[in-house]
Design an enzyme around this catalytic site. Structure first.
Site, PDB file in Angstrom:
ATOM      1  N   ASP A   1      -9.402  -4.128  -5.472  1.00 13.56           N
ATOM      2  CA  ASP A   1      -8.911  -3.241  -4.419  1.00 13.56           C
ATOM      3  C   ASP A   1      -9.567  -1.861  -4.524  1.00 13.56           C
ATOM      4  O   ASP A   1      -9.484  -1.204  -5.559  1.00 13.56           O
ATOM      5  CB  ASP A   1      -7.392  -3.114  -4.537  1.00 13.56           C
ATOM      6  CG  ASP A   1      -6.759  -2.444  -3.337  1.00 13.56           C
ATOM      7  OD1 ASP A   1      -7.477  -1.841  -2.521  1.00 13.56           O
ATOM      8  OD2 ASP A   1      -5.526  -2.524  -3.210  1.00 13.56           O
TER       9      ASP A   1
ATOM     10  N   SER B   1       0.839  -1.186   0.000  1.00 14.62           N
ATOM     11  CA  SER B   1       0.000   0.000   0.000  1.00 14.62           C
ATOM     12  C   SER B   1       0.886   1.251   0.000  1.00 14.62           C
ATOM     13  O   SER B   1       1.668   1.451  -0.928  1.00 14.62           O
ATOM     14  CB  SER B   1      -0.953  -0.039   1.191  1.00 14.62           C
ATOM     15  OG  SER B   1      -1.957   0.921   1.070  1.00 14.62           O
TER      16      SER B   1
ATOM     17  N   HIS C   1      -7.760  -5.378  -0.879  1.00 16.57           N
ATOM     18  CA  HIS C   1      -6.525  -4.657  -0.570  1.00 16.57           C
ATOM     19  C   HIS C   1      -5.576  -5.516   0.257  1.00 16.57           C
ATOM     20  O   HIS C   1      -4.360  -5.410   0.123  1.00 16.57           O
ATOM     21  CB  HIS C   1      -6.868  -3.371   0.187  1.00 16.57           C
ATOM     22  CG  HIS C   1      -5.720  -2.448   0.384  1.00 16.57           C
ATOM     23  ND1 HIS C   1      -5.056  -1.845  -0.662  1.00 16.57           N
ATOM     24  CD2 HIS C   1      -5.103  -2.001   1.505  1.00 16.57           C
ATOM     25  CE1 HIS C   1      -4.088  -1.072  -0.196  1.00 16.57           C
ATOM     26  NE2 HIS C   1      -4.089  -1.157   1.115  1.00 16.57           N
TER      27      HIS C   1
END
Length: 745
Positions: free
Chosen positions: A683, A598, A718
């Site tokens: 995501d 991320s 995610h």
């Protein structure tokens, strides 16, 4: 030329003797922290000449006769507010429903699978190895609340948890409240959150998402009959809270475009959700509305903010027809959190306190004019969290990069700290619902100590070990060494680093190393146990965490100095730590791997542009790499809320600073190390097209023959796969890739 690194080591060689099979532990053996410091002063020299002599490790991979996919170029002009134009040939990859986009992602998947074929067997071995460490039929430590014992258990071979309870005592018959394995049947992805039992113990509310995009839907179950209720409706990020009448529930919903939780509603069980009453609408596009309940169960709260909360509202849980009232109107520079205790609201705030302090205000008149100081702030201790009990206040703190738990008695402010006895570790209060108890439950772990659940009697100061997470396969913590070191960064700041390796390691630069980092949103990357990493450590890897600026390991200013126009500090900190590990012969550049997910993927994208020579390989998971384009598009989820983290490209100075580090915009014609990129098609936090574009651009301009692999999970979120076993396949892929790069198959 980069100045050589000064390194300080704290507590190296410290070992905690901790028998994992001991059921009750009244006290942890206390070992004095080794306070002797050593300073390695090095002459200023080019880092490329300051490495240990090592032999180049051959890779098992070959790309001969395998041509990588080449994404088509369709130039698209992007114009900034300042008039600057950028041409993006891969902008078209954001067309989620375009068959050509899916075809490109699938082609990349096939290419990666072909290149990874030499370690296919190793992937399987690693997966089975990591899976074998899990006690598959495991249970959580039960807790008691309102006549019931609650716990979670798993069954052998099943992916998801089973939530259970027993009436009065643990010998009673078990009631399965929710078996997530049954909920997940027929779905490639399943996430359940927000489980809330009604005050009268009769109903269970929960939220489920099958999309991977955090599109949760509220569901209700009658726990007396076992029957599902017909009530079902969108529920934002799964925030659900009962009113005291057992008939009304508050919940959040999302903006359909940005997926921002912006509304709070009230639902009456049995009623049509179309008739639900809107309780609050957050109109600021940079702010989320979140829902919670006080530990005392007397108040519902709406907190408004993003990385930090800037406004709180409250409503008596006994008045579902009432209106929320503001405690303190928002001020973008003043953050605060709220809990309830007797006649006061307890407030953790940075108001005139950089590292936060505790204040309180009367429930009847909680405006800021009535706030009174309760605990002062500290220049070197961050007050990071609070847990309120009837007789005690428990504070989570950070000092010198490590967590502390501080216990204060309300009646006389007598206080004490818990002792943990390891040089680097993770420790968290487990938030259980009993407001009146004198028992604090907390979880302790370290890079070599499995998660250990303790119950601590706050009145007698006695602790009991309730559970150590089983790690099957002969694991013994005594075989591993942990260290907590400080690395002097280029500007003189000392950056903490946590390290673990198997005892007997020779510090000669020959060991491969996997260094991870994050450094954003004030999230602190703590040194918690990760049983999966044993598969690397037992094969000779050193594993480390760089606690870089942008987190809060060293206080709130550590966060401020790693965001907005100080963001470059996060990247240079990680580079300085990497150089230090090589200089001190933990590893060498030919054996050093870096990883982040991320915003940690942004970190990877930045450092690989800045110092591609320093790493053998980079793993970037769901990486946020197209900073300017994403932050310029307010329709993309999270964009508007993150102006306080990255800046707003509409502001010329913010745009110019982002352009300095945005990984996609700084890809250039140079040699890059081996790179593995992972993403998920669904995501909602970092869109799949960011890494897709980044990989396509890297393929087009890089001058080396090193591996560049890109894998898209077509059904994950995610966080990747949702099942406890399936996620191990992703870790096995990453680890097999690194091991293959150092010649192991």
């Amino acid at each position: 030329m980069r100045p050589a690194v000064h390194l300080i080591s704290l507590g190296c060689g410290h070992t905690l003797q901790h028998p994992p099979n001991k059921k009750v532990m009244n006290s942890i053996h206390r070992f004095p922290l080794l306070m002797s410091l050593f300073l390695v002063a090095c002459q200023t020299q080019d880092s490329s000449t300051n490495q240990p002599s090592t032999s180049v490790l051959p890779s098992v991979f070959s790309t001969h006769n395998i041509d990588p996919p080449q994404a088509a170029k369709h130039p698209h002009t992007l114009r900034a507010t300042n008039g600057e134009e950028r041409t993006d040939p891969y902008y078209w990859l954001n067309q989620r429903d375009n068959p050509e986009v899916r075809a490109y992602l699938e082609a990349e998947n096939r290419y990666a699978d072909s290149v990874l074929q030499p370690v296919a067997g190793l992937q399987t071995t690693l997966f089975e190895e990591m899976k074998s460490r899990i006690k598959q039929d495991d249970n959580s430590v039960p807790y008691f609340h309102k006549d019931y014992w609650y716990y979670t258990r798993y069954e052998t071979g099943r992916e998801y948890p089973i939530y259970c309870r027993k009436k009065d005592n643990l010998d009673a018959a078990e009631t399965i409240m929710l078996d997530v394995n049954l909920v997940a049947e027929g779905h490639a992805y399943c996430a359940v959150t927000g489980l809330r039992v009604s005050p009268d113990n009769q109903y269970l509310a929960y939220a489920v998402d099958f999309s991977g995009r955090n599109l949760f839907k509220a569901q209700f179950k009658n726990l007396q009959t076992g029957m599902m209720l017909p009530d079902a409706f969108p529920a934002g990020d799964g925030d659900l809270e009962w009113f005291a009448d057992n008939r009304h529930v508050a919940y959040t919903t999302r903006d359909e475009v940005t997926l921002r939780t912006d509304k709070v509603w009230r639902h009456l069980l049995g009623a049509d959700a179309a008739t639900d009453k809107l309780l609050y609408h957050e109109s600021d596009e940079a702010t989320y509305a979140n829902l919670s309940k006080s530990k005392s169960q007397k108040f519902l709260f709406i907190s408004c903010g993003y990385a930090q909360n800037v406004e709180w509202q409250f409503l008596d849980a006994g008045t579902p027809d009432g209106n929320f009232k503001i405690i303190k109107p928002r001020d973008k520079e003043v953050y605060y959190d709220v809990e309830h205790h007797n006649e006061h609201f307890i407030i953790r705030t940075n108001f005139k306190a950089v590292n936060f302090r505790i204040m309180r205000a009367p429930v009847n008149t909680p405006g800021q004019a009535n706030w009174e100081a309760f605990l002062p702030d500290s220049a070197n201790i961050l007050l990071s969290s609070m847990e309120v009990f009837r007789d005690y206040l428990v504070l989570g703190e950070r000092k010198g990069g490590l967590k502390q738990i501080r216990i204060i008695r309300w009646s006389d402010k007598q206080e004490h700290y818990l002792d943990f006895g390891e040089p680097t570790y993770d420790a968290d209060v487990l938030s259980l619902p009993d407001y009146n108890t004198h028992t604090l439950r907390y979880l302790f772990s370290s890079l070599k100590t499995p998660p250990s659940t303790f119950d601590y009697a706050m009145d007698t100061q006695q602790k009991s070990l309730r559970k150590v997470m089983p790690v099957l396969g002969g694991f013994n913590a005594k075989n591993y060494q942990t260290e907590f070191i400080l690395v002097k960064a280029h500007d003189g700041v000392m950056v903490p680093v946590s390290i673990v390796y198997k005892k007997g390691l020779q510090r000669d630069g020959q060991a491969p190393c996997y260094l991870q980092g994050y450094g954003s949103y004030g999230f602190s990357y703590d040194a918690a146990f990760n049983r999966n990493l044993l598969s690397l450590i037992d094969r000779g890897f050193v594993c480390g965490i760089a606690h870089i600026r942008g987190g809060m390991e060293m206080g709130f200013e550590w966060y401020n100095n790693g965001r907005l126009n100080h963001k470059m500090n996060s990247f240079t900190d990680f580079i300085d730590v990497s150089e230090a590990l090589c200089h001190e012969k933990y590893t060498s550049p030919d054996r050093l791997f870096a990883g982040g997910r991320s915003a940690g993927g942004l970190l990877m994208g930045a450092i690989v542009n800045m110092r591609p020579d320093l790493f053998r390989g980079i793993i970037a998971g769901v990486p946020f790499v197209d900073v300017i384009t994403t932050m310029s598009d307010p329709s993309i989820p999270l964009t508007t809320s993150e102006y306080t983290e990255w800046g707003n490209p509409e502001v010329p100075a913010d745009y110019a600073y982002m352009k300095l580090y945005s990984p996609y915009d700084n890809v250039k014609k140079q040699a890059y190390p081996n790179i593995l990129v992972l993403t998920s098609f669904a995501d909602s936090q970092v869109q799949y097209f960011e890494p897709a574009k980044w990989v396509a651009k890297l393929r087009d301009v890089k001058t080396d023959d090193n591996l560049l692999l890109f894998k898209t999970n077509m059904s994950g979120s995610h966080g990747g796969a949702s099942g406890r076993f399936e996620v191990l396949r992703e870790r096995a892929l990453e680890y097999a890739w690194m091991l293959g790069m150092v010649g192991k198959s």
